[in-house]
Design a protein around this motif. Structure first.
Motif, mmCIF file in Angstrom:
data_model
loop_
_atom_site.group_PDB
_atom_site.id
_atom_site.type_symbol
_atom_site.label_atom_id
_atom_site.label_comp_id
_atom_site.label_asym_id
_atom_site.label_seq_id
_atom_site.Cartn_x
_atom_site.Cartn_y
_atom_site.Cartn_z
ATOM 1 N N MET A 1 1.021 -1.221 -0.012
ATOM 2 C CA MET A 1 0.149 -0.163 0.163
ATOM 3 C C MET A 1 1.025 1.197 -0.142
ATOM 4 S SD MET A 1 -2.952 -0.495 2.637
ATOM 5 C CE MET A 1 -2.874 -1.975 3.084
ATOM 6 N N PRO A 2 0.927 1.874 -0.919
ATOM 7 C CA PRO A 2 1.714 3.225 -1.186
ATOM 8 C C PRO A 2 0.889 4.220 -0.501
ATOM 9 C CG PRO A 2 1.558 2.009 -3.370
ATOM 10 C CD PRO A 2 0.615 1.597 -2.325
ATOM 11 N N TYR A 3 1.768 5.046 0.545
ATOM 12 C CA TYR A 3 1.266 5.925 1.261
ATOM 13 C C TYR A 3 1.999 7.410 0.702
ATOM 14 C CZ TYR A 3 -0.936 2.977 4.377
ATOM 15 O OH TYR A 3 -2.187 1.917 4.774
ATOM 16 N N LEU A 4 2.570 7.373 -0.074
ATOM 17 C CA LEU A 4 3.394 8.626 -0.810
ATOM 18 C C LEU A 4 3.396 8.452 -2.357
ATOM 19 C CD1 LEU A 4 5.274 11.030 -0.331
ATOM 20 C CD2 LEU A 4 7.172 9.508 -0.656
ATOM 21 N N ALA A 5 2.927 9.548 -2.889
ATOM 22 C CA ALA A 5 2.724 9.688 -4.352
ATOM 23 C C ALA A 5 3.308 10.781 -4.976
ATOM 24 C CB ALA A 5 1.349 9.614 -4.641
ATOM 25 N N LEU A 14 0.416 12.959 0.125
ATOM 26 C CA LEU A 14 -0.050 12.090 1.076
ATOM 27 C C LEU A 14 -1.383 11.565 0.779
ATOM 28 C CD1 LEU A 14 1.412 13.275 4.415
ATOM 29 C CD2 LEU A 14 2.542 11.298 3.076
ATOM 30 N N PRO A 15 -1.676 10.551 1.107
ATOM 31 C CA PRO A 15 -3.320 10.290 0.579
ATOM 32 C C PRO A 15 -4.299 11.233 1.013
ATOM 33 C CG PRO A 15 -2.066 8.412 1.315
ATOM 34 C CD PRO A 15 -1.125 9.523 1.595
ATOM 35 N N LEU A 16 -3.989 11.905 2.398
ATOM 36 C CA LEU A 16 -5.020 12.840 2.744
ATOM 37 C C LEU A 16 -4.645 14.089 1.865
ATOM 38 C CD1 LEU A 16 -4.450 12.298 6.501
ATOM 39 C CD2 LEU A 16 -6.399 11.466 5.101
ATOM 40 N N ASP A 17 -3.856 14.425 1.051
ATOM 41 C CA ASP A 17 -3.457 15.666 0.460
ATOM 42 C C ASP A 17 -4.205 15.547 -0.979
ATOM 43 O OD1 ASP A 17 -2.224 16.397 2.399
ATOM 44 O OD2 ASP A 17 -0.371 15.818 1.504
ATOM 45 N N VAL A 18 -4.958 14.674 -1.268
ATOM 46 C CA VAL A 18 -5.278 14.349 -2.523
ATOM 47 C C VAL A 18 -6.969 14.082 -2.644
ATOM 48 C CG1 VAL A 18 -3.402 13.861 -3.590
ATOM 49 C CG2 VAL A 18 -4.650 12.136 -3.025
ATOM 50 N N ASP A 20 -10.332 12.035 -4.640
ATOM 51 C CA ASP A 20 -10.556 11.120 -5.504
ATOM 52 C C ASP A 20 -10.103 11.166 -6.902
ATOM 53 O OD1 ASP A 20 -11.218 9.701 -3.094
ATOM 54 O OD2 ASP A 20 -13.380 9.718 -3.540
ATOM 55 N N ASP A 21 -10.373 12.161 -7.478
ATOM 56 C CA ASP A 21 -10.188 12.212 -9.022
ATOM 57 C C ASP A 21 -8.953 12.979 -9.404
ATOM 58 O OD1 ASP A 21 -12.461 11.124 -9.476
ATOM 59 O OD2 ASP A 21 -13.737 12.890 -9.099
ATOM 60 N N ASP A 22 -7.987 13.316 -8.454
ATOM 61 C CA ASP A 22 -6.712 14.071 -8.852
ATOM 62 C C ASP A 22 -5.837 13.158 -9.488
ATOM 63 O OD1 ASP A 22 -7.341 16.320 -7.321
ATOM 64 O OD2 ASP A 22 -6.514 15.883 -5.557
ATOM 65 N N THR A 23 -4.965 13.654 -10.368
ATOM 66 C CA THR A 23 -4.000 12.777 -10.954
ATOM 67 C C THR A 23 -2.866 12.832 -10.070
ATOM 68 O OG1 THR A 23 -4.907 13.601 -13.060
ATOM 69 C CG2 THR A 23 -2.445 12.888 -13.050
ATOM 70 N N ILE A 24 -2.369 11.581 -9.790
ATOM 71 C CA ILE A 24 -1.300 11.255 -9.040
ATOM 72 C C ILE A 24 -0.622 10.154 -9.775
ATOM 73 C CG2 ILE A 24 -1.897 12.292 -6.806
ATOM 74 C CD1 ILE A 24 -3.019 9.181 -6.227
ATOM 75 N N LEU A 25 0.699 10.153 -9.192
ATOM 76 C CA LEU A 25 1.569 9.078 -10.044
ATOM 77 C C LEU A 25 2.609 8.303 -9.066
ATOM 78 C CD1 LEU A 25 3.055 11.465 -12.776
ATOM 79 C CD2 LEU A 25 1.313 9.754 -13.007
ATOM 80 N N CYS A 26 3.006 7.443 -9.285
ATOM 81 C CA CYS A 26 4.063 6.391 -8.242
ATOM 82 C C CYS A 26 5.279 7.138 -8.342
ATOM 83 C CB CYS A 26 3.787 5.126 -8.826
ATOM 84 S SG CYS A 26 5.213 3.980 -8.002
ATOM 85 N N PRO A 27 5.990 7.458 -7.502
ATOM 86 C CA PRO A 27 7.441 7.906 -7.506
ATOM 87 C C PRO A 27 8.338 7.178 -8.024
ATOM 88 C CG PRO A 27 6.634 8.012 -5.271
ATOM 89 C CD PRO A 27 5.577 7.326 -5.982
#
Length: 135
Positions: A1-5, A14-18, A20-27
């Motif tokens: 479970m990644p907790y950083l993107a 962090l998950p709390l910063d985004v 549901d529809d935000d574009t986020i990527l795996c680092p």
């Protein structure tokens, strides 16, 4: 479970910063990630986290996981000064790779020939007992 993107601009989130529809990527692999809301699984609370799409081959090791492995290795080297301490080492006689392994040149009570450290955060499917032939 990644907790950083990461956001497309490279900012870490962090998950709390985004939303549901935000574009986020795996680092690590830079694939798009989804957001899984906080929920209960078999009566246990699972916090909001990021998920790779089905079929992704990214190992998904989070920065937190890597950091905790490094802390574990450093502490083992501090406490057991003469031990050989390795990251990501295969356990003899198994197909498992341990996060951190401390091997002693002679048996050390009560640890025997060494210690295996696995960094785990509530991942029930990985619960295993001691393997035969483990150090």
């Amino acid at each position: 479970m990644p907790y950083l993107a990461m956001c497309p601009n490279g900012d870490r989130v962090l998950p709390l910063d985004v939303g549901d529809d935000d574009t986020i990527l795996c680092p690590l692999c830079e694939e798009s990630l989804g957001v899984r809301r906080s929920h209960y699984n078999r009566g246990r609370f699972v916090s909001k986290h990021f998920v790779h799409p089905r079929g992704s081959e990214c190992p998904g090791e989070s920065n937190l996981h890597a950091k905790l492995k490094t802390i574990a290795a450093m502490k083992l080297r501090e406490v057991f000064e003469t031990a050989s301490v390795d990251h990501e080492r295969q356990i003899p006689g198994t197909n498992r790779i341990a996060d951190v392994v401390a091997t002693f040149s002679t048996e050390l009570y009560p640890f025997g020939k060494g210690l295996i450290v696995e960094i785990q955060h509530k991942h029930d499917e990985k619960e295993i007992g001691r393997s035969p032939g483990s150090i």
